[in-house]
Design an enzyme around this catalytic site. Structure first.
Site, PDB file in Angstrom:
ATOM      1  N   TYR A 183      -7.784 128.977 -11.337  1.00 22.54           N
ATOM      2  CA  TYR A 183      -7.337 127.920 -10.207  1.00 22.54           C
ATOM      3  C   TYR A 183      -6.968 128.477  -8.986  1.00 22.54           C
ATOM      4  CZ  TYR A 183      -3.841 124.544  -8.346  1.00 22.54           C
ATOM      5  OH  TYR A 183      -3.164 123.552  -7.616  1.00 22.54           O
TER       6      TYR A 183
ATOM      7  N   SER B  31      -3.900 122.014  -1.375  1.00 22.08           N
ATOM      8  CA  SER B  31      -4.033 123.234  -1.755  1.00 22.08           C
ATOM      9  C   SER B  31      -2.798 123.538  -2.515  1.00 22.08           C
ATOM     10  CB  SER B  31      -4.423 124.155  -0.720  1.00 22.08           C
ATOM     11  OG  SER B  31      -4.590 125.660  -1.386  1.00 22.08           O
TER      12      SER B  31
ATOM     13  N   LYS C 138      -8.353 127.381  -4.994  1.00 25.73           N
ATOM     14  CA  LYS C 138      -7.821 127.131  -3.971  1.00 25.73           C
ATOM     15  C   LYS C 138      -7.760 128.180  -2.730  1.00 25.73           C
ATOM     16  CE  LYS C 138      -6.148 123.204  -5.722  1.00 25.73           C
ATOM     17  NZ  LYS C 138      -6.484 122.008  -5.033  1.00 25.73           N
TER      18      LYS C 138
END
Length: 292
Positions: A148, A134, A152
């Site tokens: 993004y 992550s 994650k």
């Protein structure tokens, strides 16, 4: 486990390469995946020199789960590292839904497909370790990289549930939250002038994007050290000897700092909202619900 056999996705560049090489140098067996195996062999010659193997895998392909299931059985893999992924820069307003879905397809759904391929064998043998790579942005959102961060955050949410689902079968889930590391990762991300529209110039998103771009090549994070840290925490050796039971592994000074700021802010919100939150319930006490 007495021996560790790793499958590292996206092992042909960046942090994935370093994780694969660190595991090999520690005496483990490693299977690295790449979308283009011939190119991977040319760019990462040490992999096979140290005894590693390559297999072709694009985590967005429909056959990902079956390819991983076959590899896990064939090579006796007991450590999966979900490293394959990429960064997408831009504010939500500027991004197309195609870009948004593609980001989630690789970073989130790709990791789930790989994991699903491994789980049946891990469950049967009652051991295995699933490592989710992550980011600090997966715990504390980053302006200009909202999708993004979303990919994650989703991966971490799924991992929290997976850890509880799989623990009865002796399967461990480890989430690695990387800060800013000196890898080619940012070179594949569009520059602010290309990704941030005029309306957002001078905002927090623009400033964050420019700060990240300006810092490329000068990040404090050492990818080789990060790889060794991951190997040691997975195997419970060296600096990871006391960390075999951790769920989250923040790596990098910035990752620790950002996590601390987020936890403080979250705790303050919980305390401020506690009275209102507890008021918004029926008066009856439903013992044992919701499950904790």
């Amino acid at each position: 486990m007495s021996s560790y056999i790793w499958l590292v996705t996206g092992a042909s560049s960046g942090q994935g390469t370093e994780i694969a090489l660190a595991a090999l140098r520690a005496g483990h067996r490693v299977i690295g995946t790449a979308r283009d195996v011939d190119r991977a062999r040319r760019t990462c010659t040490e992999m096979e020199q140290l005894g590693g193997k390559w297999i072709k895998l694009d985590v967005t392909d429909d056959n990902t789960q079956s390819v991983v299931a076959e590899a896990v059985t064939q090579y006796g893999i007991n450590v999966i590292v979900n490293n394959a992924g990429y960064g997408l820069r831009g504010v939500l307003e500027d991004l197309s839904m195609h870009q948004v879905r593609a980001q989630m397809e690789t970073n989130f759904f790709g990791a789930l497909a790989v994991t699903k391929g491994a789980i049946p064998t891990f469950r049967f043998q009652r051991n295995g370790i699933i490592v989710m790579i992550s980011s600090a942005s997966g715990f504390s959102g980053t302006p200009s990289q909202s999708m993004y961060s979303a990919s994650k955050f989703a991966l971490e949410g799924a991992s929290e549930s997976l850890a509880a689902e799989l623990e009865p079968f002796g399967i461990r889930v480890l989430v690695v939250e990387l800060g800013a590391y000196r890898t080619p990762f940012q070179t594949a991300v569009e520059k602010p002038e290309q990704a941030i529209s005029e309306a957002y110039k001078g905002t927090a998103a623009d400033e964050a994007a420019r700060r990240i771009t300006a810092g490329h090549g000068r990040q404090a994070g050492d990818p080789v050290k990060a790889a060794h840290a991951i190997v040691e925490v997975v195997t419970g050796t060296g600096r990871g000897a006391e960390l075999k039971d951790v769920f989250r592994l923040p790596l990098g000074k910035d990752a620790v700092s950002r996590a601390s700021v987020k936890m403080t802010s979250f705790s303050e919100d919980v305390e401020r909202c506690k009275s209102l939150a507890e008021w918004a319930c029926f008066e009856e006490d439903y013992e044992g619900y919701p499950p904790l």
